[in-house]
Design an enzyme around this catalytic site. Structure first.
Site, short mmCIF file in Angstrom:
data_model
loop_
_atom_site.label_atom_id
_atom_site.label_comp_id
_atom_site.label_asym_id
_atom_site.label_seq_id
_atom_site.Cartn_x
_atom_site.Cartn_y
_atom_site.Cartn_z
N LYS A 42 -72.07 54.06 -0.01
CA LYS A 42 -72.63 52.73 -0.21
C LYS A 42 -72.15 51.74 0.85
CE LYS A 42 -72.08 53.48 -5.16
NZ LYS A 42 -71.20 53.09 -6.30
N GLY A 43 -71.05 52.08 1.51
CA GLY A 43 -70.36 51.13 2.39
C GLY A 43 -71.20 50.47 3.46
N GLU A 97 -72.25 53.55 9.82
CA GLU A 97 -71.11 53.74 8.91
C GLU A 97 -70.30 52.45 8.83
OE1 GLU A 97 -69.63 55.00 6.54
OE2 GLU A 97 -68.58 56.84 7.09
N ASP A 98 -69.62 52.25 7.70
CA ASP A 98 -68.82 51.04 7.56
C ASP A 98 -67.52 51.09 8.37
OD1 ASP A 98 -67.68 52.97 5.93
OD2 ASP A 98 -67.70 51.76 4.11
N ASP A 101 -62.33 56.11 9.93
CA ASP A 101 -60.90 56.12 9.61
C ASP A 101 -60.30 57.44 10.10
OD1 ASP A 101 -58.50 55.38 8.40
OD2 ASP A 101 -59.11 56.01 6.40
N LYS A 129 -60.76 52.50 12.97
CA LYS A 129 -59.31 52.45 12.71
C LYS A 129 -58.69 53.66 13.42
CE LYS A 129 -58.36 51.38 8.13
NZ LYS A 129 -58.03 51.87 6.75
N PHE A 150 -55.60 48.73 4.60
CA PHE A 150 -56.79 48.98 3.79
C PHE A 150 -57.56 47.68 3.65
CE2 PHE A 150 -59.42 49.97 0.15
CZ PHE A 150 -59.84 51.25 0.48
N ASP A 157 -65.24 48.80 -0.23
CA ASP A 157 -64.69 48.61 -1.58
C ASP A 157 -63.27 49.11 -1.73
OD1 ASP A 157 -65.49 51.45 -1.31
OD2 ASP A 157 -64.94 51.56 -3.44
N ARG A 163 -67.07 44.67 -2.61
CA ARG A 163 -68.12 44.92 -1.61
C ARG A 163 -68.89 43.63 -1.27
NH1 ARG A 163 -68.77 50.56 -1.03
NH2 ARG A 163 -68.51 51.78 -2.93
#
Ligand code: IMP
Ligand code: MG
Length: 177
Positions: A42-43, A97-98, A101, A129, A150, A157, A163
């Site tokens: 969902k990001g 993509e959000d 990582d 990141k 984070f 989220d 969000r």
């Protein structure tokens, strides 16, 4: 500002200008290529909605859903919970993509989509990141490089909350405990 947020890492205005800039770059790079933007739910939902309004070319959009996280630490396992509905063979795929990582999700996704023989696969991420990278994957387009903290907001989220924040923020440590 929401009480659970310790500080704002990236403001609404900074996000707006960097996302617009990425949209303009993609517009220039993919003109006449009719790319397919694949959002990772969902990001991605807020970032992709804003990005697409700055992409001024013929293109299509589709979505996938993957789960790899519960809380703030990766389980390492990637599961596809919603697959594409469009055929990508011969298409220029741009994964939206959000945050990149460990890279585990995107390297898995890239390999998963490669089998369908797209013309190319490009990664466009809101945040990168790099300190936490485990898999050999890099962002072709990235709006922000962020430190190893984070972050939540603008689609991202913590256990499905936050969000809706219009900025990227760092959570207060008390929230995790
Ligand atoms: P990766 O597989 O470790 O690269 O993780 C990718 C996914 O983990 C992202 O698409 C996010 O959904 C989630 N994630 C990683 N870091 C954060 C963070 O700082 N805040 C919120 N979600 C995160
Ligand atoms: Mg995600």
């Amino acid at each position: 500002m929401l009480n659970d947020i310790e500080n704002v890492l990236i403001s609404k205005d900074e996000i707006e200008s960097r996302v617009a800039e990425m949209g303009r770059r993609i517009t220039a790079d993919f003109r006449d290529k009719d790319p397919i933007f694949v959002g990772v739910l969902k990001g991605c939902f807020i970032f992709m909605a804003d990005l697409m309004r700055h992409v001024d070319i013929k293109c299509t959009m589709d979505f996938m859903a993957v789960s790899s996280y519960s809380g703030t630490s990766s389980t390492g396992a990637v599961k596809i919970t919603k697959d594409l509905s469009e055929d990508i063979e011969g298409r220029h795929v741009i994964i939206v993509e959000d945050i990149l990582d460990s890279g585990v999700t995107l390297s898995y996704l890239k390999q998963y989509l490669m089998v369908r023989r797209p013309a190319s696969i490009t990664i466009a991420t809101l945040m990168d990141k790099p300190a936490r990278r485990k898999a050999d994957v890099h962002a072709d387009y990235s709006c922000f490089e962020v430190p190893d903290a984070f972050v939540v907001g603008y689609g991202l989220d913590y256990d499905e909350h936050y969000r809706n924040l219009p900025y990227i923020g760092v959570l207060r440590p008390e929230v995790y405990s």
